[in-house]
Design a protein around this motif. Structure first.
Motif, mmCIF file in Angstrom:
data_model
loop_
_atom_site.group_PDB
_atom_site.id
_atom_site.type_symbol
_atom_site.label_atom_id
_atom_site.label_comp_id
_atom_site.label_asym_id
_atom_site.label_seq_id
_atom_site.Cartn_x
_atom_site.Cartn_y
_atom_site.Cartn_z
ATOM 1 N N HIS A 186 -5.157 -128.950 -43.537
ATOM 2 C CA HIS A 186 -6.467 -128.472 -43.993
ATOM 3 C C HIS A 186 -6.414 -128.163 -45.493
ATOM 4 C CE1 HIS A 186 -6.585 -127.745 -39.637
ATOM 5 N NE2 HIS A 186 -7.890 -127.898 -39.737
ATOM 6 N N PRO A 187 -6.412 -129.201 -46.317
ATOM 7 C CA PRO A 187 -6.312 -128.988 -47.762
ATOM 8 C C PRO A 187 -7.456 -128.159 -48.330
ATOM 9 C CG PRO A 187 -6.882 -131.276 -47.247
ATOM 10 C CD PRO A 187 -6.467 -130.633 -45.970
ATOM 11 N N ALA A 204 -1.103 -129.080 -54.007
ATOM 12 C CA ALA A 204 -1.691 -129.905 -52.954
ATOM 13 C C ALA A 204 -0.565 -130.578 -52.183
ATOM 14 C CB ALA A 204 -2.630 -130.948 -53.545
ATOM 15 N N PHE A 205 -0.633 -130.537 -50.870
ATOM 16 C CA PHE A 205 0.428 -131.100 -50.035
ATOM 17 C C PHE A 205 -0.164 -131.467 -48.685
ATOM 18 C CE2 PHE A 205 0.282 -126.535 -49.755
ATOM 19 C CZ PHE A 205 0.310 -126.265 -48.398
ATOM 20 N N SER A 252 2.174 -121.669 -39.944
ATOM 21 C CA SER A 252 1.123 -121.522 -40.951
ATOM 22 C C SER A 252 1.055 -122.741 -41.861
ATOM 23 C CB SER A 252 1.378 -120.265 -41.796
ATOM 24 O OG SER A 252 1.371 -119.097 -41.008
ATOM 25 N N MET A 253 2.211 -123.229 -42.268
ATOM 26 C CA MET A 253 2.218 -124.334 -43.225
ATOM 27 C C MET A 253 1.759 -125.643 -42.587
ATOM 28 S SD MET A 253 2.585 -124.638 -46.450
ATOM 29 C CE MET A 253 3.626 -123.324 -47.074
ATOM 30 N N ILE A 254 2.028 -125.838 -41.315
ATOM 31 C CA ILE A 254 1.509 -127.031 -40.641
ATOM 32 C C ILE A 254 -0.013 -127.053 -40.726
ATOM 33 C CG2 ILE A 254 1.195 -128.123 -38.380
ATOM 34 C CD1 ILE A 254 4.024 -127.147 -37.669
ATOM 35 N N TRP A 282 -10.318 -120.684 -33.821
ATOM 36 C CA TRP A 282 -9.425 -121.711 -34.347
ATOM 37 C C TRP A 282 -9.497 -121.806 -35.867
ATOM 38 C CZ3 TRP A 282 -5.608 -123.238 -31.637
ATOM 39 C CH2 TRP A 282 -5.695 -123.471 -30.274
ATOM 40 N N ASP A 283 -10.622 -121.409 -36.431
ATOM 41 C CA ASP A 283 -10.809 -121.552 -37.877
ATOM 42 C C ASP A 283 -10.050 -120.468 -38.632
ATOM 43 O OD1 ASP A 283 -12.003 -122.613 -40.288
ATOM 44 O OD2 ASP A 283 -13.269 -120.827 -40.293
ATOM 45 N N LEU A 284 -9.331 -120.872 -39.676
ATOM 46 C CA LEU A 284 -8.675 -119.917 -40.561
ATOM 47 C C LEU A 284 -9.676 -119.532 -41.647
ATOM 48 C CD1 LEU A 284 -5.840 -118.596 -41.292
ATOM 49 C CD2 LEU A 284 -5.667 -120.435 -42.972
#
Length: 419
Positions: free
Chosen positions: A274-275, A387-388, A267-269, A343-345
């Motif tokens: 995708h900010p 933000a990351f 999930s984090m990747i 594919w889209d979250l």
């Protein structure tokens, strides 16, 4: 060694007479083609328009693979036709797996599931929220000023395990040993079904040997930890047997040490890449809470199996009793026939359909804890690190298996802004 050579060297089962040659595909659940591009990407590549909804692979002992979400959901939901007597592949390894109650079908399964639910029901999990939240905060806060971390190693591999070990009343110092057992069960080493079976069997026995003295020590006492609740519970009005208690507690350990760990990293990747998706939930707490189920739809990690219970013709395909069917949950969550633009979250997606927690009577008992851990992780991470992104040149390493895994998830952020 080229990939083609590696495939040619794999042990192949003979094709049974009832399986048409036209349905044969080389699919290795432990070494997916294209895995270097991503676990979910590798599975999704199978969902081409001309791919049948059931295919058979000679690899991993020989078994069927369900390639469509509708089939995966149906097989999970019908224990009369598709038994849980064996759920791990290769079948030789699955026959060594002895955890309770995952290898049981109703009605034998039902009282064990009820016992599991006494410790993992929504009410019990709600009582844990403060403890779970503090565990997340304790891990995240020291990272903030660093401006970087390996999310898999520094958070995902620690947080859900820390929560579970506290629930079970077990020391964190035991985790390295238990994590090896979990890996060997869900991604067993070996170049043949027999070698993989030996790896899984040794790991299963390792879990059993670990929990045996713990169960004996807590039996008959009034402890409130999860293990004490389970081993002092009853099955059909009788105390749970020691043998079944060993299988039940071993199952809890396996689930607590591997599944959510890897889901969080996958999930984090995505979020780091995708900010704009992070921005959507940064200022909208309700969207975050409602959208967590979409994360589970998008990032399933389990690929277990069911055994055909009776000879039958299913969706035009002849199945024989004892045949195995692999159910890659990624192919339900990512099926375009079930979800527009899979594919889209989409945090606001309606009617989210997935098999990430399995289905039918064996739907994962830990799903409420998993949802809480995912929600708390997002909330507390974004509050402190709003933000990351993935570090430049990041190259996550993906592993497929009964539970998929990912390593090397380097994240970076502006430490000043985060602080």
């Amino acid at each position: 060694m080229t990939q083609a050579t590696m495939v040619d060297n794999r042990v192949r089962a003979d094709r049974p007479a009832h399986i048409p040659e036209a349905l044969v595909r080389d699919i290795d659940m432990y070494a997916l083609d294209g895995i270097d591009q991503g676990f979910h990407e590798a599975w999704k590549a199978l969902q081409t328009p001309d791919m049948p909804e059931l295919v058979w692979t000679p690899l991993t002992g020989g078994h069927w693979v369900a390639t469509r979400g509708e089939v995966i959901k149906e097989v999970y939901s019908d224990p009369a036709r598709f038994s849980s007597e064996v759920i791990f592949l290769p079948k030789e390894a699955g026959e060594k797996y002895g955890m309770v109650p995952t290898r049981m079908d109703p009605p034998e399964h039902t009282p064990y599931r009820k016992l599991l639910d006494t410790g993992l029901n929504p009410g019990q999990i709600r009582k844990m929220e403060e403890q779970v939240r503090q565990a997340a905060i304790d891990l995240i806060e020291p990272l903030v000023a660093q401006g970087q971390c390996d999310f898999a190693a520094d958070y995902a591999n620690v947080f859900p395990v820390k929560v579970f070990m506290a629930m079970a009343g077990l020391p964190m110092s035991d985790v390295p040993k238990l994590a090896v057992f979990a890996k060997d069960m869900t991604r067993p080493a070996g170049s043949s079904p027999e070698e993989m079976a030996a790896t899984l069997d040794a790991a299963n026995k390792g879990f059993d040997a670990y929990v045996d003295p713990i169960i004996r020590e807590r039996r008959g006492k009034n402890g409130t930890d999860l293990i004490s609740v389970m081993v002092n519970g009853s099955i059909n009005g009788e105390p749970i047997s020691h043998e079944k208690a060993v299988g039940l507690i071993s199952l809890l350990l396996l689930g607590g040490l591997d599944t959510v760990v890897n889901f969080l990293s996958f999930s984090m990747i995505y979020l780091a890449r995708h900010p704009e998706k992070v921005a959507e939930i940064r200022e909208d707490e309700l969207k975050l809470r409602r959208g967590v189920e979409e994360l589970f739809r998008r990032f399933p990690v389990v690929s277990d199996a069911r055994m055909v219970a009776v000879d039958q013709t299913y969706r035009g395909v002849d199945l024989k009793q004892g045949d195995m069917i692999l159910l890659p949950t990624a192919l339900h969550g990512l099926d375009a026939g079930e979800h527009a633009d899979p594919w889209d979250l989409d945090w606001e997606r309606k009617s989210v359909q997935h098999s990430t927690f399995g289905g039918g009577p064996h739907r994962c008992a830990g799903l409420h804890l998993a949802r809480l851990e995912a929600t708390v992780t997002l909330q507390e991470w974004i509050r402190r690190i709003p933000a990351f992104s993935l570090a430049s040149g990041a190259n996550p390493v993906y592993h497929s298996g009964i539970v998929a895994a990912v390593e090397n998830v380097p994240l970076v952020w502006d430490a000043v802004a985060a602080g």
